[in-house]
Every structure is written in C-alpha cells, then in structure tokens.
Design an enzyme around this catalytic site. Structure first.
Site, PDB file in Angstrom:
ATOM      1  N   ASN A 186       0.860  -1.192   0.000  1.00 41.28           N
ATOM      2  CA  ASN A 186       0.000   0.000   0.000  1.00 41.28           C
ATOM      3  C   ASN A 186       0.895   1.240   0.000  1.00 41.28           C
ATOM      4  OD1 ASN A 186       0.520   0.809   2.875  1.00 41.28           O
ATOM      5  ND2 ASN A 186      -0.238  -1.282   3.152  1.00 41.28           N
ATOM      6  N   ASP A 255      -3.636  -7.001   4.929  1.00 46.01           N
ATOM      7  CA  ASP A 255      -4.533  -7.974   5.571  1.00 46.01           C
ATOM      8  C   ASP A 255      -4.379  -9.356   4.956  1.00 46.01           C
ATOM      9  OD1 ASP A 255      -5.697  -6.341   7.500  1.00 46.01           O
ATOM     10  OD2 ASP A 255      -7.003  -5.408   6.007  1.00 46.01           O
ATOM     11  N   LYS A 265      10.121 -15.419 -11.482  1.00 45.55           N
ATOM     12  CA  LYS A 265       9.170 -14.435 -12.008  1.00 45.55           C
ATOM     13  C   LYS A 265       8.100 -15.146 -12.836  1.00 45.55           C
ATOM     14  CE  LYS A 265       8.840 -10.453 -14.982  1.00 45.55           C
ATOM     15  NZ  LYS A 265       9.393  -9.861 -16.179  1.00 45.55           N
ATOM     16  N   PHE A 299      -4.263   2.572  14.934  1.00 42.95           N
ATOM     17  CA  PHE A 299      -4.699   3.521  13.922  1.00 42.95           C
ATOM     18  C   PHE A 299      -5.740   2.803  13.082  1.00 42.95           C
ATOM     19  CE2 PHE A 299      -1.950   7.369  13.373  1.00 42.95           C
ATOM     20  CZ  PHE A 299      -1.185   7.211  14.524  1.00 42.95           C
ATOM     21  N   LYS A 313     -12.968  -1.464  15.458  1.00 39.48           N
ATOM     22  CA  LYS A 313     -11.582  -1.958  15.588  1.00 39.48           C
ATOM     23  C   LYS A 313     -11.079  -1.761  17.011  1.00 39.48           C
ATOM     24  CE  LYS A 313     -10.436  -1.420  10.732  1.00 39.48           C
ATOM     25  NZ  LYS A 313      -9.863  -0.634   9.656  1.00 39.48           N
ATOM     26  N   LYS A 317     -10.122  -5.088  19.029  1.00 39.18           N
ATOM     27  CA  LYS A 317      -8.693  -5.288  19.282  1.00 39.18           C
ATOM     28  C   LYS A 317      -8.301  -4.904  20.713  1.00 39.18           C
ATOM     29  CE  LYS A 317      -7.763  -4.642  14.350  1.00 39.18           C
ATOM     30  NZ  LYS A 317      -6.715  -4.715  13.350  1.00 39.18           N
TER      31      LYS A 317
HETATM   32  O1  PMT Z   1       2.706   6.017   6.581  1.00 41.07           O
HETATM   33  P1  PMT Z   1       2.058   7.302   6.087  1.00 41.07           P
HETATM   34  O2  PMT Z   1       2.274   7.516   4.608  1.00 41.07           O
HETATM   35  O3  PMT Z   1       2.452   8.490   6.924  1.00 41.07           O
HETATM   36  O4  PMT Z   1       0.482   7.114   6.266  1.00 41.07           O
HETATM   37  C1  PMT Z   1      -0.072   7.060   7.545  1.00 41.07           C
HETATM   38  C2  PMT Z   1      -1.164   5.974   7.668  1.00 41.07           C
HETATM   39  C3  PMT Z   1      -2.344   6.334   6.799  1.00 41.07           C
HETATM   40  C4  PMT Z   1      -0.594   4.611   7.230  1.00 41.07           C
HETATM   41  C5  PMT Z   1      -1.563   5.922   9.187  1.00 41.07           C
HETATM   42  O5  PMT Z   1      -2.024   7.157   9.601  1.00 41.07           O
HETATM   43  C6  PMT Z   1      -2.649   4.874   9.444  1.00 41.07           C
HETATM   44  O6  PMT Z   1      -3.820   5.138   9.353  1.00 41.07           O
HETATM   45  N1  PMT Z   1      -2.215   3.649   9.808  1.00 41.07           N
HETATM   46  C7  PMT Z   1      -3.083   2.458   9.962  1.00 41.07           C
HETATM   47  C8  PMT Z   1      -3.247   1.819   8.631  1.00 41.07           C
HETATM   48  C9  PMT Z   1      -4.061   0.556   8.637  1.00 41.07           C
HETATM   49  O7  PMT Z   1      -3.630  -0.398   8.072  1.00 41.07           O
HETATM   50  O8  PMT Z   1      -5.183   0.577   9.296  1.00 41.07           O
HETATM   51  P2  PMT Z   1      -6.220  -0.656   9.441  1.00 41.07           P
HETATM   52  O9  PMT Z   1      -7.485  -0.004   9.700  1.00 41.07           O
HETATM   53  O10 PMT Z   1      -6.109  -1.580   8.278  1.00 41.07           O
HETATM   54  O11 PMT Z   1      -5.684  -1.437  10.704  1.00 41.07           O
HETATM   55  C10 PMT Z   1      -6.130  -1.143  12.025  1.00 41.07           C
HETATM   56  C11 PMT Z   1      -5.016  -1.343  13.020  1.00 41.07           C
HETATM   57  O12 PMT Z   1      -4.663  -2.732  13.093  1.00 41.07           O
HETATM   58  C12 PMT Z   1      -3.740  -0.593  12.679  1.00 41.07           C
HETATM   59  O13 PMT Z   1      -3.183  -0.119  13.882  1.00 41.07           O
HETATM   60  C13 PMT Z   1      -2.849  -1.675  12.073  1.00 41.07           C
HETATM   61  O14 PMT Z   1      -1.454  -1.420  12.294  1.00 41.07           O
HETATM   62  C14 PMT Z   1      -3.300  -2.930  12.797  1.00 41.07           C
HETATM   63  N2  PMT Z   1      -3.211  -4.159  11.986  1.00 41.07           N
HETATM   64  C15 PMT Z   1      -3.939  -4.300  10.852  1.00 41.07           C
HETATM   65  C16 PMT Z   1      -3.886  -5.483  10.139  1.00 41.07           C
HETATM   66  C17 PMT Z   1      -3.056  -6.524  10.592  1.00 41.07           C
HETATM   67  N3  PMT Z   1      -2.970  -7.661   9.922  1.00 41.07           N
HETATM   68  N4  PMT Z   1      -2.340  -6.361  11.715  1.00 41.07           N
HETATM   69  C18 PMT Z   1      -2.406  -5.202  12.417  1.00 41.07           C
HETATM   70  O15 PMT Z   1      -1.741  -5.069  13.452  1.00 41.07           O
END
Ligand code: PMT
Length: 380
Positions: A186, A255, A265, A299, A313, A317
C-alpha cells in the site's frame, strides 16, 4: 541555522562574539532575523546595559553554533568577559552546545574535559561529525548536521513525560511477495509512525520502531527494526512488545498475502489469472488478547464510515485509544506530511485533531496517551 530556525517558526535572536563578527557581519544576521544582533562588550554608551539579562530572561533555548574551543572553555569555567559569555551565565533555560573545530583541537583532553564539565552542568552537547574540516584536515570536528541540531533543540524543549518508559511503534507498509519482482502493498510512507516515534523519543522514552520498507529518513535516537512482510512484522512486534509500556501501531499491515509465492518471475500466460490470498495475522488483535499492562494504541485507515469502523476496531482489538484516519480527505493519510484525525476512547469520548503536520499530530496524540490510565491486566 538561523534561517532554518526562522523557517521552523522559532523566534530567533543572534548574539555574536567579537571573533565571530570577523567571519560574518552582524548586519547579515540582522537582515535574516529582523532583530538587532547583540555583539558588543559592555560599554557605558549602550542604551541597555542590562541587555544580556533581558535577553536571557526571554530565551527558551540557547544554541551555541558553532561552539569553538574558546567559548566551550569559557562556558565550562563560568568566564563572562563579553556579551555572549555573560548571556551564557544568565540563561537558565536549556543550553545546546555544538562544537566545531580542528580535529586535534577537538580531541585535546582539555576540550573533552570542558565538554564533560558542561554536560555535568546540564548542557546538551551535539557532537561534531567526521569529515573534511575547514582547516583542510579530516576527522571529528565538523559541525553536526543542522537537522540533528534542530532535533536536539526540540528535545531540550520537550517535557520528559515518557521518561523511563519503553515505547514500541510500528510504521510503514508491509510487502507480500507474489514472486521475486512483484508484491502486494500500500502507499504508506511511514511518516505518521516515524513522527510518533520521534516525539516519544523527545519525551524521554526508549523507543523501538518496527518499520516496513520505506525511504523516509529514520527518526534520531530510535532503534529501528526493518521488516518486509506482515509475518516478519508480527514476530518483531511481539518480541519487542514483551516489556513495552506503550505500543502504537501506525503500520499499514497487508490484511492478505498471496497463498503461493513463486520462486521465479511468473510468466505472462492466460488472458485472465486468479491470485489466491490468505489472511495475514492481525498483530494488533493478538496484542489486544494478551494485553497485560501495556497501553495499546491503534490507527484505523478508513475511506467510509470513519467513526463506526474505527470504534469497531478499537473494541475488537481491545485498545485504549484508536486514531481514526479518513485517508480519503485531502491532506490526510498516506504519503503526505499532514494529517487530520479523530481520537476515539473506549468511554465514547472523541477528540478532533484538525489539519496539521504529522509532527504536530503526533504531539497531540502523545499528549492524550500520557494521560491514559494504565491498564490493570496481569503482567504478560
Ligand atoms: O505512513 P504514512 O504515509 O504516513 O500514512 C499514515 C497511515 C495512513 C498509514 C496511518 O495514519 C494509518 O492510518 N495507519 C493504519 C493503517 C491501517 O492499516 O489501518 P487498518 O485499519 O487496516 O488497521 C487497524 C489497526 O490494526 C492498525 O493499527 C494496524 O497497524 C493494525 N493491523 C492491521 C492489520 C493486521 N494484519 N495487523 C495489524 O496489526
């Protein structure tokens, strides 16, 4: 340095020694800062003979840049024979000393002893770098890089609200390989997470940063662990989270990962291909299940129903706080220097953080985190 400080919004005044004025004129600094430059010795004709006292009183940080062996020695001994050295004695706010001199002068035990003495009095010494020196020699003695000095100033001005704490931050994307040249990922640059780590370090925490592949410059003073995949990130995060006081997960973890990883490749073939994906471990959810006494901050990057999805979330979590990030808004989310977020608490409280630099957003988030009650679960 003066130009950079002004650009960063610092109210900047310059004081010079007589020798310094032989390298660069006070007028240059006056034009640059728009402020009078203090460089005189005491003189009964001066309008304000107490200028060093009034300037000292309004000084929030005194930066000696470059600091010669001479000024270092005078500061270490409390000599006050001109405006600047008198100012040094009168200033009670943080002093940041940035030595720059010939390598043999810098390595002279007297200079080293004086620097130690200054540190003993609470001064912050930003050590010089190695490289070509003005005198033509090479070695340590070159003025530290300006961003390092700026960081030292910011740190000196930050209340150590995380002293003695261990903080773990995750940042950046993960990369899930399809074959040796293709991957799923991403647009995360790590900027938001890096800003969180930098601010925690300024507040006095021992900071560990687990980062996916990014090119953003690493924050200073932080231990960085580089990972590529979600599985690698999980391992690094779980290892480092063991004795952490706060875990902040700003990483954009994929995810899903390809079910199969091809060793070579993949060749172009049929008109249509299907890529089978399998779910990656949810690192934050796993931490939430074994929370112990750690504060967990997540986040949530969303493009619709920001609050509902973020709240879900936070609950699923088991988080103490979630930073809801509507990444569809201009100036927010991925790959920009600013952000707009909402902070959601389990109590239902919501704090709005309007458009600001990611550095300022990080400061606002930490202001909230340090106020959170410590979780009372069993120690893990
Ligand atoms: O890195 P930048 O370019 O500065 O951009 C910042 C950002 C947009 C990446 C940041 O501000 C942000 O929003 N980060 C969370 C991105 C995310 O993947 O969110 P999510 O809603 O998919 O996941 C929720 C939370 O679970 C997050 O804290 C994530 O780290 C965690 N997670 C998600 C999936 C996974 N398999 N394991 C996790 O731990």
């Amino acid at each position: 340095m003066a130009r950079l400080l002004i650009k960063k919004g610092a109210d900047t005044e310059v004081a010079m020694t007589a020798n310094a004025t032989r390298f660069i004129t006070p007028l240059t600094f006056q034009a640059l800062t728009g402020r009078p430059v203090s460089c005189r010795s005491f003189d009964s004709s001066d309008e304000d003979v107490m200028a060093h006292i009034s300037l000292a009183a309004r000084t929030e940080a005194l930066v000696i840049v470059p600091a010669t062996a001479n000024i270092i020695a005078k500061m270490a001994m409390g000599i006050a024979d001109d405006f600047l050295t008198t100012l040094c004695l009168a200033v009670t706010s943080p002093k940041i000393v940035c030595p720059a001199m010939n390598v043999r002068m810098f390595q002279n035990p007297v200079v080293q002893e004086n620097l130690r003495r200054l540190q003993g009095f609470g001064a912050i010494v930003v050590m010089p770098g190695c490289g070509d020196l003005a005198c033509g020699e090479t070695g340590p003695g070159r003025l530290a890089e300006l961003p390092e000095i700026i960081e030292a100033i910011k740190s000196a001005l930050t209340v150590k609200s995380l002293a003695g704490k261990k903080v773990l931050v995750s940042a950046g994307p993960t990369r899930e390989m399809i074959d040796p040249v293709r991957f799923i990922s991403n647009r995360s640059t790590g900027k938001m997470g890096f800003a969180m780590a930098a601010e925690a370090h300024r507040r006095g925490a021992r900071v560990f940063l687990v980062s996916g592949p990014v090119t953003t410059p690493r924050p200073m003073g932080v231990t960085v662990v580089e990972v590529t995949t979600a599985v690698e990130m999980r391992q690094a995060v779980l290892d480092l989270a063991q004795d952490a006081d706060v875990v902040v997960k700003a990483a954009a973890v994929s995810d899903y990962a390809p079910a199969e990883q091809y060793a070579q490749k993949v060749k172009k073939g049929l008109d249509e291909e299907t890529l089978r994906l399998i779910k990656n471990p949810d690192i934050l959810a796993e931490l939430g299940r074994h929370k112990g006494r750690r504060l967990l901050v997540g986040f949530a990057a969303e493009t619709e129903d920001l609050l509902a999805h973020a709240r879900e979330k936070m609950i699923n979590k088991n988080l103490d706080l979630i930073v809801a990030n509507d990444v569809s808004r201009p100036g927010a989310g991925f790959a920009v220097d600013t952000n707009i977020v909402k902070l959601l608490y389990p109590s239902g409280r919501i704090d709005d953080i309007p458009l600001k630099s990611k550095e300022e957003v990080a400061r606002d988030i930490w202001d909230r985190i340090v106020e959170l009650p410590a979780p009372r679960g069993p120690i893990q």
